[in-house]
Design an enzyme around this catalytic site. Structure first.
Site, mmCIF file in Angstrom:
data_model
loop_
_atom_site.group_PDB
_atom_site.id
_atom_site.type_symbol
_atom_site.label_atom_id
_atom_site.label_comp_id
_atom_site.label_asym_id
_atom_site.label_seq_id
_atom_site.Cartn_x
_atom_site.Cartn_y
_atom_site.Cartn_z
ATOM 1 C CE LYS A 22 28.352 5.431 22.655
ATOM 2 N NZ LYS A 22 29.348 6.454 23.029
ATOM 3 C CG ASN A 23 28.228 8.978 19.990
ATOM 4 O OD1 ASN A 23 28.340 8.398 21.072
ATOM 5 N ND2 ASN A 23 29.046 8.763 18.981
ATOM 6 C CB CYS A 116 39.877 5.824 26.369
ATOM 7 S SG CYS A 116 39.652 6.239 24.646
ATOM 8 N NE ARG A 121 37.850 9.925 22.905
ATOM 9 C CZ ARG A 121 36.882 9.022 22.856
ATOM 10 N NH1 ARG A 121 37.036 7.848 23.381
ATOM 11 N NH2 ARG A 121 35.738 9.285 22.255
ATOM 12 N NE ARG A 399 31.596 2.887 26.715
ATOM 13 C CZ ARG A 399 32.411 3.281 25.740
ATOM 14 N NH1 ARG A 399 33.412 2.530 25.376
ATOM 15 N NH2 ARG A 399 32.241 4.431 25.154
HETATM 16 C C1 UD1 Z 1 32.984 11.580 19.438
HETATM 17 C C2 UD1 Z 1 32.124 10.344 19.559
HETATM 18 C C3 UD1 Z 1 32.894 9.127 19.098
HETATM 19 C C4 UD1 Z 1 33.413 9.326 17.699
HETATM 20 C C5 UD1 Z 1 34.201 10.631 17.603
HETATM 21 C C6 UD1 Z 1 34.615 10.972 16.187
HETATM 22 C C7 UD1 Z 1 30.638 10.815 21.401
HETATM 23 C C8 UD1 Z 1 30.237 10.490 22.803
HETATM 24 N N1 UD1 Z 1 31.721 10.174 20.948
HETATM 25 O O1 UD1 Z 1 34.099 11.408 20.292
HETATM 26 O O2 UD1 Z 1 32.010 8.007 19.118
HETATM 27 O O3 UD1 Z 1 34.267 8.264 17.349
HETATM 28 O O4 UD1 Z 1 33.390 11.727 18.086
HETATM 29 O O5 UD1 Z 1 33.509 11.025 15.347
HETATM 30 O O6 UD1 Z 1 29.984 11.559 20.710
HETATM 31 N N2 UD1 Z 1 41.158 15.751 19.829
HETATM 32 C C9 UD1 Z 1 42.245 16.495 20.259
HETATM 33 N N3 UD1 Z 1 42.043 17.488 21.184
HETATM 34 C C10 UD1 Z 1 40.789 17.772 21.683
HETATM 35 C C11 UD1 Z 1 39.693 16.997 21.236
HETATM 36 C C12 UD1 Z 1 39.910 15.989 20.304
HETATM 37 O O7 UD1 Z 1 43.386 16.280 19.827
HETATM 38 O O8 UD1 Z 1 40.678 18.700 22.504
HETATM 39 C C13 UD1 Z 1 41.382 14.672 18.828
HETATM 40 C C14 UD1 Z 1 41.054 13.271 19.398
HETATM 41 O O9 UD1 Z 1 42.136 12.727 20.091
HETATM 42 C C15 UD1 Z 1 40.726 12.500 18.151
HETATM 43 C C16 UD1 Z 1 40.070 13.553 17.248
HETATM 44 O O10 UD1 Z 1 40.446 14.823 17.785
HETATM 45 O O11 UD1 Z 1 41.919 12.058 17.545
HETATM 46 C C17 UD1 Z 1 38.557 13.437 17.179
HETATM 47 O O12 UD1 Z 1 38.028 13.512 18.465
HETATM 48 P P1 UD1 Z 1 36.578 14.081 18.772
HETATM 49 O O13 UD1 Z 1 35.893 14.461 17.499
HETATM 50 O O14 UD1 Z 1 36.706 15.097 19.835
HETATM 51 O O15 UD1 Z 1 35.864 12.789 19.339
HETATM 52 P P2 UD1 Z 1 35.010 12.660 20.654
HETATM 53 O O16 UD1 Z 1 34.156 13.851 20.826
HETATM 54 O O17 UD1 Z 1 35.886 12.261 21.779
#
Ligand code: UD1
Length: 426
Positions: A22-23, A116, A121, A399
């Site tokens: 999925k990811n 979420c 997020r 999902r």
């Molecule tokens: C992706 C994955 C999810 C996985 C996560 C961590 C997908 C669709 N989803 O989510 O399944 O659990 O990686 O491996 O691929 N953050 C910030 N600011 C930002 C972006 C992120 O503070 O601009 C923080 C988030 O709140 C979180 C952490 O960084 O605490 C990690 O988030 P991130 O690696 O971005 O996860 P996702 O891409 O949302």
């Protein structure tokens, strides 16, 4: 409303081919926007999140068709540059369409993804990087209005944290920007490499993916291609935990062994026998599992994946001894523990720490899937429990798992999807 009815206590046994990731599928679907030609994605999982991504593509003018795990995406003409709020809310990770849309049309309006089920997020890192590469961004009444007034240009970007989504958005924007982009402290997840593999097939020039520093040299134009999406390492972790929890014996085929190594090395400490060969993982769990001695800390790849925390916990609640988790990626990632406790588990949560004292057995109960991986964890616990468990809110599970009940039934588990009018079962 749909529920799972699980009759626990049967060992899972047999062979299962892993679904596509999925990811990987979601950012690759966003990336196909950049090509302007047909992209054929094989091993594409049939999931509600994938259908949500295809609705986003449809609403900006792309055509998507699915058959036999192959998606065909035609992005010849883009007719809109706003992603409506209801589609953004349907899938939090829809923010990864922003980089691709800006790369293709120079304009895109989305809404703030908000919080979420895993907690806040934020997308500050995404927006800061897009700004640095030449995007004007205005935020107004919950909408994020982005425009590239001139040509987008490469930049040196150092991420404060190796965010998966931010790394993907930057790559998607950079592949057609002018000049070179360097991402320092980039996410190293295998799905980032899969996205880059796809983009290279479309003509992009990218190096360093899988390492902390990724270099992208922008190209004027990309073209369509045929690509096979990598297997889903988190679905793999889930089925292995289900087998471990039920004292089962399974073989996963079409598996991504190297990508799963950080998870497998921890699972092995529970006493399961695990053997790997090319694209195959064999697990046997005859006796009671042992607790994991070292604290299980979720970390960015190649650390232990946060997405596998809940499913491993479901196996460890009946292990001998005490295991400790430390969740370092998301704030609210222990919501599944209430359901585990209701089934008889001994779990104490304090902030980012969860202490699991192994109990002899779990009992069936009426529980709720609170989020995707938490829902899978509750299903794993239900398969190991004595008696019948009803799991509500299983749309979370759909999902990310392709017909989970079929996969579990093929392995000998007793699980049924039922349709009901009631709004609550707990
Ligand atoms: C992706 C994955 C999810 C996985 C996560 C961590 C997908 C669709 N989803 O989510 O399944 O659990 O990686 O491996 O691929 N953050 C910030 N600011 C930002 C972006 C992120 O503070 O601009 C923080 C988030 O709140 C979180 C952490 O960084 O605490 C990690 O988030 P991130 O690696 O971005 O996860 P996702 O891409 O949302």
């Amino acid at each position: 409303m749909q529920k799972f009815i699980v009759n626990g206590g049967r060992r899972l046994r047999g062979e299962l081919a892993l679904q596509g990731s999925k990811n990987s599928a979601l950012p690759i679907m966003a990336a196909s926007l950049l090509c302007g030609e047909d992209c054929v994605l094989k091993n594409c999982p049939e999931l509600t999140d994938v259908y949500a991504a295809s609705r986003i593509l449809n609403c900006v003018g792309c055509k998507c068709s699915f058959s036999d795990n192959t998606a065909v995406i035609s992005s010849g003409e883009i007719t809109a540059n706003t992603i409506p709020e209801e589609l953004m809310r349907e899938m939090r990770s829809s923010i990864i369409f922003l980089g691709a849309m800006l790369g293709r049309t120079g304009e895109c309006t989305v809404c703030c993804p908000g919080g979420c089920e895993l907690g806040p997020r934020p997308i500050d890192m995404h927006l800061a990087a897009l700004r640095k590469m030449g995007t004007d961004i205005k935020e107004s009444y919950g909408r994020i209005i982005c425009r590239v007034p001139e040509k987008a240009h490469g930049a040196r970007i150092s991420l404060p944290f190796p965010s998966v989504g931010a790394t993907e958005n930057i790559i998607l924007f950079a592949v057609t920007a002018e000049g070179e982009t360097v991402i320092n402290n980039a996410a190293r997840e295998p799905e980032i490499c899969d996205l880059c593999g796809f983009l290279r097939c479309c003509g992009a020039e990218i190096s360093g993916d899988g390492e902390s520093s990724i270099v992208i040299r922008g190209k004027e134009k990309l073209h369509g291609c045929e690509y096979s999406i990598m297997p889903d390492r988190i679905a793999g972790a889930t089925y292995l935990c289900m087998a471990a929890a039920t004292k089962g014996e399974i073989i996963l085929t079409n598996a991504c062994v190297d990508a799963m190594e950080p998870f497998l090395s921890v699972l092995e400490q529970t006493g399961c026998s695990i053997y790997t060969a090319e694209k195959r993982i064999f697990l046997r769990s005859g006796a009671r599992l042992k607790a994991v001695n070292d604290r299980i800390r979720t970390m960015p790849h190649p650390g232990f994946p946060t997405d596998a925390q809940a499913v491993l916990m479901a196996a460890l609640v009946t292990a001998e001894g005490t295991s400790v988790f430390e969740e370092n990626i998301f704030d609210c990632r222990y919501r599944h523990t209430d359901a585990l406790v209701k089934m008889g588990a001994d779990v104490q949560v304090l902030g980012k720490i969860a202490v699991i004292k192994g109990v002899n057995r779990l009992y069936g109960a009426n529980v709720e899937a609170t989020d995707l991986r938490g829902g899978a964890a509750v299903t794993a616990a239900a398969l190991a429990a004595e008696g019948v468990t009803e799991i509500s809110s299983i749309s979370h599970i759909d999902r990310g798992y392709e017909r989970l009940e079929d996969a579990v039934s093929r392995l000998g588990g007793s699980i049924k999807r039922v349709y009901t009018n009631s709004t609550s079962t707990c």
